[in-house]
Design a protein around this motif. Structure first.
Motif, PDB file in Angstrom:
ATOM      1  N   UNK A  87       0.830  -1.195   0.000  1.00  0.00           N
ATOM      2  CA  UNK A  87       0.000   0.000   0.000  1.00  0.00           C
ATOM      3  C   UNK A  87       0.866   1.247   0.000  1.00  0.00           C
ATOM      4  N   UNK A  88       0.473   2.211  -0.820  1.00  0.00           N
ATOM      5  CA  UNK A  88       1.191   3.474  -0.876  1.00  0.00           C
ATOM      6  C   UNK A  88       2.365   3.481  -1.842  1.00  0.00           C
ATOM      7  N   UNK A  89       2.758   2.322  -2.368  1.00  0.00           N
ATOM      8  CA  UNK A  89       3.863   2.267  -3.330  1.00  0.00           C
ATOM      9  C   UNK A  89       3.349   2.690  -4.703  1.00  0.00           C
ATOM     10  N   UNK A  90       4.225   3.230  -5.556  1.00  0.00           N
ATOM     11  CA  UNK A  90       3.777   3.723  -6.858  1.00  0.00           C
ATOM     12  C   UNK A  90       3.309   2.596  -7.780  1.00  0.00           C
ATOM     13  N   UNK A  91       2.512   3.000  -8.760  1.00  0.00           N
ATOM     14  CA  UNK A  91       2.039   2.100  -9.810  1.00  0.00           C
ATOM     15  C   UNK A  91       2.625   2.588 -11.122  1.00  0.00           C
ATOM     16  N   UNK A  92       2.676   1.783 -12.155  1.00  0.00           N
ATOM     17  CA  UNK A  92       2.127   0.438 -12.309  1.00  0.00           C
ATOM     18  C   UNK A  92       2.985  -0.608 -11.595  1.00  0.00           C
ATOM     19  N   UNK A  93       2.369  -1.751 -11.378  1.00  0.00           N
ATOM     20  CA  UNK A  93       3.046  -2.857 -10.704  1.00  0.00           C
ATOM     21  C   UNK A  93       2.438  -4.176 -11.146  1.00  0.00           C
ATOM     22  N   UNK A  94       3.201  -5.250 -10.982  1.00  0.00           N
ATOM     23  CA  UNK A  94       2.700  -6.594 -11.233  1.00  0.00           C
ATOM     24  C   UNK A  94       2.540  -7.307  -9.900  1.00  0.00           C
ATOM     25  N   UNK A  95       1.433  -8.033  -9.759  1.00  0.00           N
ATOM     26  CA  UNK A  95       1.200  -8.859  -8.577  1.00  0.00           C
ATOM     27  C   UNK A  95       1.023 -10.291  -9.060  1.00  0.00           C
ATOM     28  N   UNK A  96       1.841 -11.187  -8.525  1.00  0.00           N
ATOM     29  CA  UNK A  96       1.813 -12.591  -8.916  1.00  0.00           C
ATOM     30  C   UNK A  96       1.129 -13.405  -7.828  1.00  0.00           C
ATOM     31  N   UNK A  97       0.255 -14.313  -8.244  1.00  0.00           N
ATOM     32  CA  UNK A  97      -0.487 -15.152  -7.317  1.00  0.00           C
ATOM     33  C   UNK A  97      -0.408 -16.597  -7.785  1.00  0.00           C
ATOM     34  N   UNK A  98       0.024 -17.487  -6.921  1.00  0.00           N
ATOM     35  CA  UNK A  98       0.037 -18.909  -7.252  1.00  0.00           C
ATOM     36  C   UNK A  98      -1.388 -19.416  -7.172  1.00  0.00           C
ATOM     37  N   UNK A  99      -1.929 -19.913  -8.297  1.00  0.00           N
ATOM     38  CA  UNK A  99      -3.313 -20.379  -8.321  1.00  0.00           C
ATOM     39  C   UNK A  99      -3.412 -21.895  -8.192  1.00  0.00           C
ATOM     40  N   UNK A 100      -2.349 -22.608  -8.499  1.00  0.00           N
ATOM     41  CA  UNK A 100      -2.309 -24.048  -8.241  1.00  0.00           C
ATOM     42  C   UNK A 100      -0.859 -24.461  -8.106  1.00  0.00           C
ATOM     43  N   UNK A 101      -0.644 -25.464  -7.317  1.00  0.00           N
ATOM     44  CA  UNK A 101       0.712 -25.910  -7.025  1.00  0.00           C
ATOM     45  C   UNK A 101       0.643 -27.384  -6.667  1.00  0.00           C
ATOM     46  N   UNK A 102       1.381 -28.199  -7.392  1.00  0.00           N
ATOM     47  CA  UNK A 102       1.355 -29.619  -7.050  1.00  0.00           C
ATOM     48  C   UNK A 102       2.744 -30.223  -7.185  1.00  0.00           C
ATOM     49  N   UNK A 103       2.964 -31.194  -6.359  1.00  0.00           N
ATOM     50  CA  UNK A 103       4.234 -31.898  -6.319  1.00  0.00           C
ATOM     51  C   UNK A 103       4.209 -33.031  -7.342  1.00  0.00           C
TER      52      UNK A 103
END
Length: 94
Positions: free
Chosen positions: A30-46
């Motif tokens: 919060x409060x950091x400048x934009x633009x930015x990328x946010x990465x989210x792991x949506x699935x993860x399997x071994x």
């Protein structure tokens, strides 16, 4: 995996031209400048074999681009080639 993917993105000049070093997993501070990328792991399997875990991991990561407005930055999809099918690897620009 998170550090390696972030390093790969930050090592791509076209990405850093858009977002500088603002590539974060989970949330953008919060409060950091934009633009930015946010990465989210949506699935993860071994990876598994008949002998048990093989030490490999397969994950899907969603990449969201945030900006002050919709038109404030070019679409990152034009900068980040994505695999055309499951299991293929992207060809990253240098």
């Amino acid at each position: 995996m998170e550090e390696a993917l972030r390093a790969l993105l930050l090592g791509t000049p076209a990405i850093t031209a858009l977002v500088d070093r603002r590539v974060n997993f989970g949330a953008h501070p919060q409060g950091e400048p934009l633009p930015a990328l946010v990465l989210t792991t949506v699935s993860d399997r071994e990876g598994l074999t008949l002998g048990g875990p093989d030490g490999l991991q397969q994950a899907r990561v969603q990449i969201d681009c945030y900006a002050e407005s919709y038109g404030a930055t070019p679409a990152p999809s034009t900068t980040m080639p994505m695999p055309s099918s499951a299991g293929s690897r992207p060809s990253w620009p240098s």
